[in-house]
Structure formats: C-alpha cells, structure tokens
Write a protein that holds these residues in place. Structure first.
Motif, PDB file in Angstrom:
ATOM      1  N   ALA A 178      -8.414  -0.154   8.420  1.00 21.68           N
ATOM      2  CA  ALA A 178      -8.411  -1.068   7.642  1.00 21.68           C
ATOM      3  C   ALA A 178      -7.309  -1.254   6.878  1.00 21.68           C
ATOM      4  O   ALA A 178      -6.550  -0.132   6.413  1.00 21.68           O
ATOM      5  N   PRO A 179      -6.842  -2.378   6.633  1.00 20.25           N
ATOM      6  CA  PRO A 179      -5.547  -2.663   5.843  1.00 20.25           C
ATOM      7  C   PRO A 179      -5.914  -2.503   4.513  1.00 20.25           C
ATOM      8  O   PRO A 179      -6.887  -2.322   4.032  1.00 20.25           O
ATOM      9  N   SER A 180      -4.840  -1.777   3.745  1.00 20.23           N
ATOM     10  CA  SER A 180      -4.873  -1.495   2.483  1.00 20.23           C
ATOM     11  C   SER A 180      -5.082  -2.845   1.603  1.00 20.23           C
ATOM     12  O   SER A 180      -4.535  -3.889   1.702  1.00 20.23           O
ATOM     13  N   PRO A 181      -5.909  -2.680   0.535  1.00 25.05           N
ATOM     14  CA  PRO A 181      -6.398  -3.334  -0.380  1.00 25.05           C
ATOM     15  C   PRO A 181      -4.992  -3.749  -1.600  1.00 25.05           C
ATOM     16  O   PRO A 181      -5.122  -4.587  -2.093  1.00 25.05           O
ATOM     17  N   TYR A 182      -4.364  -2.719  -1.531  1.00 30.86           N
ATOM     18  CA  TYR A 182      -3.075  -2.655  -2.543  1.00 30.86           C
ATOM     19  C   TYR A 182      -1.779  -3.304  -1.690  1.00 30.86           C
ATOM     20  O   TYR A 182      -1.555  -3.396  -0.376  1.00 30.86           O
ATOM     21  N   GLN A 183      -1.038  -4.227  -2.482  1.00 32.54           N
ATOM     22  CA  GLN A 183       0.055  -5.099  -2.239  1.00 32.54           C
ATOM     23  C   GLN A 183       1.184  -3.979  -1.753  1.00 32.54           C
ATOM     24  O   GLN A 183       1.350  -3.054  -2.460  1.00 32.54           O
ATOM     25  N   THR A 184       2.050  -4.136  -0.832  1.00 36.13           N
ATOM     26  CA  THR A 184       3.233  -3.468  -0.405  1.00 36.13           C
ATOM     27  C   THR A 184       4.369  -3.884  -1.056  1.00 36.13           C
ATOM     28  O   THR A 184       5.482  -3.119  -1.307  1.00 36.13           O
ATOM     29  N   TYR A 185       4.319  -5.213  -1.410  1.00 34.05           N
ATOM     30  CA  TYR A 185       5.557  -5.738  -2.052  1.00 34.05           C
ATOM     31  C   TYR A 185       7.068  -5.711  -1.239  1.00 34.05           C
ATOM     32  O   TYR A 185       7.967  -5.695  -1.686  1.00 34.05           O
ATOM     33  N   LEU A 186       6.684  -5.571   0.170  1.00 37.90           N
ATOM     34  CA  LEU A 186       7.845  -5.293   1.047  1.00 37.90           C
ATOM     35  C   LEU A 186       8.890  -6.565   0.903  1.00 37.90           C
ATOM     36  O   LEU A 186       9.965  -6.569   1.086  1.00 37.90           O
ATOM     37  N   PRO A 187       8.207  -7.954   1.241  1.00 37.57           N
ATOM     38  CA  PRO A 187       9.112  -9.047   1.245  1.00 37.57           C
ATOM     39  C   PRO A 187       9.928  -9.246  -0.293  1.00 37.57           C
ATOM     40  O   PRO A 187      11.096  -9.424  -0.006  1.00 37.57           O
ATOM     41  N   TRP A 188       9.158  -9.046  -1.231  1.00 34.52           N
ATOM     42  CA  TRP A 188       9.882  -8.887  -2.719  1.00 34.52           C
ATOM     43  C   TRP A 188      11.131  -8.015  -2.670  1.00 34.52           C
ATOM     44  O   TRP A 188      11.871  -8.221  -3.002  1.00 34.52           O
ATOM     45  N   SER A 189      10.658  -6.740  -2.058  1.00 39.92           N
ATOM     46  CA  SER A 189      11.739  -5.696  -2.515  1.00 39.92           C
ATOM     47  C   SER A 189      12.750  -5.976  -1.662  1.00 39.92           C
ATOM     48  O   SER A 189      14.003  -5.600  -1.790  1.00 39.92           O
ATOM     49  N   ILE A 190      12.751  -6.525  -0.355  1.00 47.29           N
ATOM     50  CA  ILE A 190      13.703  -6.738   0.658  1.00 47.29           C
ATOM     51  C   ILE A 190      14.512  -7.658  -0.059  1.00 47.29           C
ATOM     52  O   ILE A 190      15.966  -7.715   0.019  1.00 47.29           O
ATOM     53  N   THR A 191      14.015  -8.851  -0.372  1.00 43.88           N
ATOM     54  CA  THR A 191      14.882  -9.897  -1.267  1.00 43.88           C
ATOM     55  C   THR A 191      15.542  -9.310  -2.249  1.00 43.88           C
ATOM     56  O   THR A 191      16.516  -9.661  -2.444  1.00 43.88           O
TER      57      THR A 191
END
Length: 108
Positions: free
Chosen positions: A7-20
């Motif tokens: 199951a996918p994690s219910p917590y955000q990874t913030y990967l798009p924001w962190s890459i930007t």
C-alpha cells in the motif's frame, strides 16, 4: 507468483518540491542553496520504504524532515532570486566600458 502489492504511504514524500528546490538553489544560491534540497530528497525517498517495512513512525518523521528541508531550501532559493534581481539592478550596466554608459544615455 502473485506478490502482494504494498500500500502506498499515507505520508507525502515531497520529492517534486525537493527536486525543484534543489535545481533553483543550484541556479540562484550556488551549492549552499542546493544542499537543503538534496537533504529533502534523501528524506523524501525514505518515506515509502520505511512505511513498506512497517516503520510508520519513521515514515512520518522522514516526511516531516523532508518538508522542513524543503522549506529551508525554498527560503534560500527565494533569497537567491531576490539577490540576483537586486544585484542586476545595482550592477546591471557595470559591464559597459568607461564612458560607454554616458554615450548610451546621450544617444551617440
């Protein structure tokens, strides 16, 4: 042969924001500005793996740390952008040779 789907994690990874933030920090703040984005990428990439391993508290902490480092990187990138704009207005015409700016203003 059927493996259970995690199951996918219910917590955000913030990967798009962190890459930007990493790219903007590298463009406007040198490597110092990119460092928080890299740290956020590391924490963000840990979220799903920790959740899949059953470490829900660790996944939550990794998500919170990723978000914190994204905000720090965003602040540094914003300062870098402001610094770039201010330095352009202060030093924007400093590349013109001696007397060239006056000639440009006078229309010669």
């Amino acid at each position: 042969m059927n493996q259970p789907v995690a199951a996918p994690s219910p917590y955000q990874t913030y990967l798009p924001w962190s890459i930007t933030v990493t790219v903007l920090g590298a463009c406007f703040c040198c490597l110092l500005g990119a460092a928080p984005g890299v740290v956020a990428i590391v924490f963000g990439s840990q979220v799903n793996s920790k959740f899949a391993a059953g470490d829900e508290a660790g996944a939550r902490r990794a998500s919170e740390n990723a978000k914190l480092w994204c905000w720090i990187g965003t602040a540094l990138a914003a300062l870098g952008i402001v610094w770039t704009i201010v330095s352009f207005f202060i030093n924007g015409m400093s590349f013109v040779p001696n007397g060239g700016l006056e000639k440009l203003i006078q229309g010669h």
